[in-house]
Write a protein that holds these residues in place. Structure first.
Motif, PDB file in Angstrom:
ATOM      1  N   ARG A   6       4.492 -20.305  18.567  1.00 41.49           N
ATOM      2  CA  ARG A   6       4.048 -20.593  17.186  1.00 41.49           C
ATOM      3  C   ARG A   6       4.190 -19.335  16.323  1.00 41.49           C
ATOM      4  NH1 ARG A   6      -1.875 -21.798  18.891  1.00 41.49           N
ATOM      5  NH2 ARG A   6      -1.287 -19.922  20.057  1.00 41.49           N
ATOM      6  N   ARG A   7       4.803 -19.498  15.157  1.00 41.64           N
ATOM      7  CA  ARG A   7       5.014 -18.350  14.272  1.00 41.64           C
ATOM      8  C   ARG A   7       4.459 -18.646  12.882  1.00 41.64           C
ATOM      9  NH1 ARG A   7      10.963 -15.780  13.686  1.00 41.64           N
ATOM     10  NH2 ARG A   7      10.523 -15.378  15.913  1.00 41.64           N
ATOM     11  N   VAL A   8       3.719 -17.703  12.333  1.00 42.00           N
ATOM     12  CA  VAL A   8       3.253 -17.798  10.950  1.00 42.00           C
ATOM     13  C   VAL A   8       4.120 -16.879  10.108  1.00 42.00           C
ATOM     14  CG1 VAL A   8       1.515 -15.954  11.231  1.00 42.00           C
ATOM     15  CG2 VAL A   8       1.266 -17.625   9.398  1.00 42.00           C
ATOM     16  N   LEU A   9       4.458 -17.323   8.904  1.00 40.01           N
ATOM     17  CA  LEU A   9       5.339 -16.565   8.022  1.00 40.01           C
ATOM     18  C   LEU A   9       4.519 -15.955   6.882  1.00 40.01           C
ATOM     19  CD1 LEU A   9       8.256 -19.141   7.727  1.00 40.01           C
ATOM     20  CD2 LEU A   9       7.798 -17.493   9.566  1.00 40.01           C
ATOM     21  N   TYR A  10       4.870 -14.711   6.535  1.00 39.09           N
ATOM     22  CA  TYR A  10       4.151 -14.031   5.447  1.00 39.09           C
ATOM     23  C   TYR A  10       5.141 -13.291   4.556  1.00 39.09           C
ATOM     24  CZ  TYR A  10       1.207 -10.727   2.910  1.00 39.09           C
ATOM     25  OH  TYR A  10       0.596  -9.999   1.926  1.00 39.09           O
ATOM     26  N   GLY A  11       4.977 -13.493   3.236  1.00 36.50           N
ATOM     27  CA  GLY A  11       5.811 -12.804   2.258  1.00 36.50           C
ATOM     28  C   GLY A  11       4.950 -12.108   1.219  1.00 36.50           C
ATOM     29  N   ARG A  12       5.449 -10.980   0.723  1.00 34.26           N
ATOM     30  CA  ARG A  12       4.690 -10.223  -0.287  1.00 34.26           C
ATOM     31  C   ARG A  12       5.636  -9.401  -1.142  1.00 34.26           C
ATOM     32  NH1 ARG A  12       3.398  -5.323  -1.389  1.00 34.26           N
ATOM     33  NH2 ARG A  12       4.402  -4.524   0.504  1.00 34.26           N
ATOM     34  N   THR A  13       5.291  -9.273  -2.423  1.00 36.95           N
ATOM     35  CA  THR A  13       5.931  -8.293  -3.301  1.00 36.95           C
ATOM     36  C   THR A  13       4.824  -7.555  -4.031  1.00 36.95           C
ATOM     37  OG1 THR A  13       6.103  -9.870  -5.132  1.00 36.95           O
ATOM     38  CG2 THR A  13       8.022  -9.645  -3.683  1.00 36.95           C
ATOM     39  N   SER A  14       5.129  -6.337  -4.439  1.00 36.96           N
ATOM     40  CA  SER A  14       4.184  -5.584  -5.262  1.00 36.96           C
ATOM     41  C   SER A  14       4.610  -5.718  -6.705  1.00 36.96           C
ATOM     42  CB  SER A  14       4.172  -4.105  -4.847  1.00 36.96           C
ATOM     43  OG  SER A  14       5.352  -3.467  -5.277  1.00 36.96           O
ATOM     44  N   VAL A  15       3.948  -4.976  -7.595  1.00 36.34           N
ATOM     45  CA  VAL A  15       4.300  -5.038  -9.008  1.00 36.34           C
ATOM     46  C   VAL A  15       5.573  -4.270  -9.299  1.00 36.34           C
ATOM     47  CG1 VAL A  15       1.946  -5.358  -9.786  1.00 36.34           C
ATOM     48  CG2 VAL A  15       2.806  -3.048  -9.460  1.00 36.34           C
ATOM     49  N   ASP A  16       6.042  -3.450  -8.361  1.00 40.08           N
ATOM     50  CA  ASP A  16       7.273  -2.694  -8.560  1.00 40.08           C
ATOM     51  C   ASP A  16       8.473  -3.572  -8.227  1.00 40.08           C
ATOM     52  OD1 ASP A  16       8.540   0.076  -8.988  1.00 40.08           O
ATOM     53  OD2 ASP A  16       9.434  -0.610  -7.099  1.00 40.08           O
ATOM     54  N   ARG A  17       9.388  -3.739  -9.162  1.00 41.00           N
ATOM     55  CA  ARG A  17      10.498  -4.672  -8.994  1.00 41.00           C
ATOM     56  C   ARG A  17      11.639  -4.100  -8.158  1.00 41.00           C
ATOM     57  NH1 ARG A  17       8.274  -5.386 -13.940  1.00 41.00           N
ATOM     58  NH2 ARG A  17       7.747  -7.501 -14.567  1.00 41.00           N
ATOM     59  N   SER A  18      11.494  -2.844  -7.724  1.00 46.25           N
ATOM     60  CA  SER A  18      12.574  -2.233  -6.953  1.00 46.25           C
ATOM     61  C   SER A  18      12.505  -2.597  -5.476  1.00 46.25           C
ATOM     62  CB  SER A  18      12.517  -0.704  -7.104  1.00 46.25           C
ATOM     63  OG  SER A  18      11.328  -0.189  -6.519  1.00 46.25           O
ATOM     64  N   VAL A  50       1.172  -7.988  -5.475  1.00 43.45           N
ATOM     65  CA  VAL A  50       0.034  -7.223  -4.963  1.00 43.45           C
ATOM     66  C   VAL A  50       0.551  -6.093  -4.088  1.00 43.45           C
ATOM     67  CG1 VAL A  50      -2.161  -7.296  -3.737  1.00 43.45           C
ATOM     68  CG2 VAL A  50      -1.353  -9.326  -4.951  1.00 43.45           C
ATOM     69  N   SER A  51       0.220  -4.874  -4.440  1.00 43.97           N
ATOM     70  CA  SER A  51       0.658  -3.729  -3.652  1.00 43.97           C
ATOM     71  C   SER A  51      -0.121  -3.650  -2.346  1.00 43.97           C
ATOM     72  CB  SER A  51       0.461  -2.441  -4.454  1.00 43.97           C
ATOM     73  OG  SER A  51       0.747  -1.297  -3.660  1.00 43.97           O
ATOM     74  N   ALA A  52       0.542  -3.131  -1.321  1.00 43.90           N
ATOM     75  CA  ALA A  52      -0.113  -2.913  -0.024  1.00 43.90           C
ATOM     76  C   ALA A  52      -0.186  -1.428   0.296  1.00 43.90           C
ATOM     77  CB  ALA A  52       0.639  -3.654   1.082  1.00 43.90           C
ATOM     78  N   SER A  53      -0.022  -0.575  -0.722  1.00 45.19           N
ATOM     79  CA  SER A  53      -0.029   0.868  -0.510  1.00 45.19           C
ATOM     80  C   SER A  53      -1.396   1.449  -0.828  1.00 45.19           C
ATOM     81  CB  SER A  53       1.035   1.532  -1.397  1.00 45.19           C
ATOM     82  OG  SER A  53       0.588   1.581  -2.741  1.00 45.19           O
ATOM     83  N   ARG A  54      -1.536   2.759  -0.615  1.00 45.48           N
ATOM     84  CA  ARG A  54      -2.796   3.420  -0.936  1.00 45.48           C
ATOM     85  C   ARG A  54      -2.997   3.579  -2.431  1.00 45.48           C
ATOM     86  NH1 ARG A  54      -1.785   9.113  -1.440  1.00 45.48           N
ATOM     87  NH2 ARG A  54       0.379   9.653  -0.916  1.00 45.48           N
ATOM     88  N   PHE A  55      -2.017   3.161  -3.235  1.00 43.98           N
ATOM     89  CA  PHE A  55      -2.121   3.249  -4.684  1.00 43.98           C
ATOM     90  C   PHE A  55      -2.529   1.920  -5.309  1.00 43.98           C
ATOM     91  CE2 PHE A  55       1.258   6.057  -3.140  1.00 43.98           C
ATOM     92  CZ  PHE A  55       0.744   7.290  -3.504  1.00 43.98           C
ATOM     93  N   SER A  56      -2.913   0.950  -4.477  1.00 42.82           N
ATOM     94  CA  SER A  56      -3.179  -0.402  -4.980  1.00 42.82           C
ATOM     95  C   SER A  56      -4.532  -0.546  -5.632  1.00 42.82           C
ATOM     96  CB  SER A  56      -3.088  -1.413  -3.826  1.00 42.82           C
ATOM     97  OG  SER A  56      -4.128  -1.172  -2.878  1.00 42.82           O
ATOM     98  N   GLY A  57      -5.461   0.401  -5.396  1.00 46.60           N
ATOM     99  CA  GLY A  57      -6.797   0.286  -5.970  1.00 46.60           C
ATOM    100  C   GLY A  57      -7.686  -0.703  -5.248  1.00 46.60           C
TER     101      GLY A  57
END
Length: 479
Positions: A6-18, A50-57
């Motif tokens: 069984r596999r769950v899929l996860y996708g994410r982007t931050s506010v940076d378009r690069s 949503v950012s996943a970095s230490r700069f996300s607040g």
């Protein structure tokens, strides 16, 4: 027979378009890889912008939280992501994720390769990728900050296009190159500011706009609060603020202002006055102390009037009570007469004009200017946080420090300039002049010179006036 994993899929982007692919594109490829690997997809989760970095607040990622819950519950064998940095860009969180997956026998499927976090070689590779991801997030943050600082130094507009402006685009590339007054909505901004400065209420202006079909930038109806939030923004005075950059905190922007800086500063000062709800310039104000006096019981509520009709005599009377705790009850007419007597006695003193004239007022001009600048900065920080141009942690820190500096500047600027009406009434003939002064002006004089507190004191269940239940003390700034 081998059981399908069984596999769950996860996708994410931050506010940076690069960062590359959109979440939809990520999930589409993840489905193809799952099909190629003959995996059962038990769920798809996502976090957009949503950012996943230490700069996300510290902004929450609901989709990722759901994936972690699925891991803990044992409802999944593999987590599929487009690249490792989709899960997190923090080294410590990467290590914790690998520990979590290893503890529950869950593998990580990154693109088309499956890793076992309990295997030392796979773990080393994943941690190496995590170091690269954190490093890249730092480079992205540095690039974004450098670009923002350059735009701020040039006075270029930032954030969303505010009500009253429209986008200016390059005729060849079509890219946004600035903003300019919108012929349709800019007049409404100028009108709102002028009417507020003239003493009209924000709610009344909002209702008028609604009746005329004037809508907000998003097409919703105006209300008092959102109209006030709009007019406080420095952008309307042509001011480019730089709250998080090593630059002057406000300087001229490259766009045409809708209101003058002087009117903008006057408006912010007026709206920052905690007693402004008691200030109205119309003749509708009838009661001397409503919204001016304080409650002696709870010390937080403002005094308002209530109307009572005697069952025995049918006579209607007005009393003062607390809008918060309702714990005080004083007859308005007698209370007004007592407070007026105290004020007139003070203003009748032969030396009152000398006492009230503040020779150091010019020396406080710099502090008043600083307070006006800090109010503009507060408004801009709030606007940047509303537009997600400023992360929550940085914004909260800036709000706290700016409010502390504003409070200090306002303290240095006190006492405020005395209303002309105070000196107009002061003198041997103060009683006659007081009686000839409109109620709303008398209220301003009282608010400036005195602190009035209405205490408890009820006899026989009815509001009865006693002088000892009303405290009238002169403010230290004017004695």
């Amino acid at each position: 027979m081998t059981e399908t994993r069984r596999r769950v899929l996860y996708g994410r982007t931050s506010v940076d378009r690069s960062e590359g692919k959109s979440v939809d594109d990520q999930l589409a490829e993840l489905r193809e890889w799952a099909e190629d690997d003959e995996r059962e997809v038990v769920g798809e989760y996502r976090d957009d912008g949503v950012s996943a970095s230490r700069f996300s607040g510290g902004r929450a990622r609901d989709g990722w939280a759901a994936v972690q819950a699925l891991i803990v519950s044992g409802g999944v064998d593999e987590v599929g992501v487009w690249e490792g940095s989709r899960t997190t860009r923090k080294i410590n969180e990467s290590s914790e994720l690998l520990d979590l997956c290893a503890a529950h026998g869950v593998h990580l499927a990154v693109r088309s390769k499956v890793y076992d976090p309990s295997d030392p070689d796979d773990r080393a590779r994943l941690l190496h990728d995590a170091v690269d991801a954190e490093h890249e997030s730092g480079r992205i943050s540095k690039r974004v900050a450098r670009r923002a600082k350059k735009r701020a130094a040039a006075g270029a507009p930032n954030g969303r296009i505010n009500f009253g402006f429209r986008v200016v685009r390059d005729p060849v590339s079509g890219k946004t190159i600035g903003r300019e007054p919108d012929p349709e909505t800019a007049p409404a901004v100028r009108e709102a500011v002028a009417r507020l400065l003239a003493g009209e209420s924000a709610g009344g202006i909002a209702r008028d706009f609604q009746s005329r079909g004037i809508r907000t930038r998003t097409g919703t109806a105006w209300s008092g609060p959102n109209l006030l939030a709009m007019v406080k923004r420095p952008v309307y005075a042509g001011i480019r603020t730089s709250a998080v950059h090593d630059l002057p905190e406000d300087h001229p922007g490259t766009w045409e202002a809708l209101v003058s800086k002087e009117d903008h500063d006057r408006l912010l000062a007026m709206l920052a006055d905690p007693s402004r709800r008691a200030i109205r310039t119309g003749e509708h104000i009838k009661h001397l102390l409503s919204g001016v006096a304080e409650c002696g019981k709870c010390h937080s509520g403002r005094i308002r009037t209530i109307s009572r009709t005697s069952r025995r005599t049918g006579v209607r009377s007005i009393a003062y009570t607390c809008s918060g705790c309702h714990g005080v009850n004083r007859p308005a007419e007698a209370t007004d007469a007592y407070v007026s007597g105290v004020v007139v006695k003070f203003l009748s003193r032969p030396d009152v004009a000398e006492q009230l004239t503040d020779p150091a007022d010019d020396q406080r001009a710099e502090s008043r200017a600083e307070a006006a600048r800090l109010r503009r900065k507060l408004s801009e920080i709030e606007a940047q946080m509303d537009a997600d141009d400023l992360d929550v942690a940085t914004g909260a820190r800036l709000l706290r420090s700016t409010r502390e500096r504003l409070a200090a500047a306002e303290a240095r600027a006190r006492p405020p300039h005395l209303p002309d009406a105070v000196l107009d009434v002061a003198g041997p003939d103060a009683e006659r002049r007081w009686e000839a002064t409109p109620v709303h002006v008398r209220r301003e004089i009282i608010r400036t010179l005195f602190r009035v507190v209405i205490e408890r004191g009820v006899v026989g269940g009815l509001p009865v006036f006693h002088p000892e239940t009303v405290t009238v003390e002169r403010r230290r700034s004017v004695v």
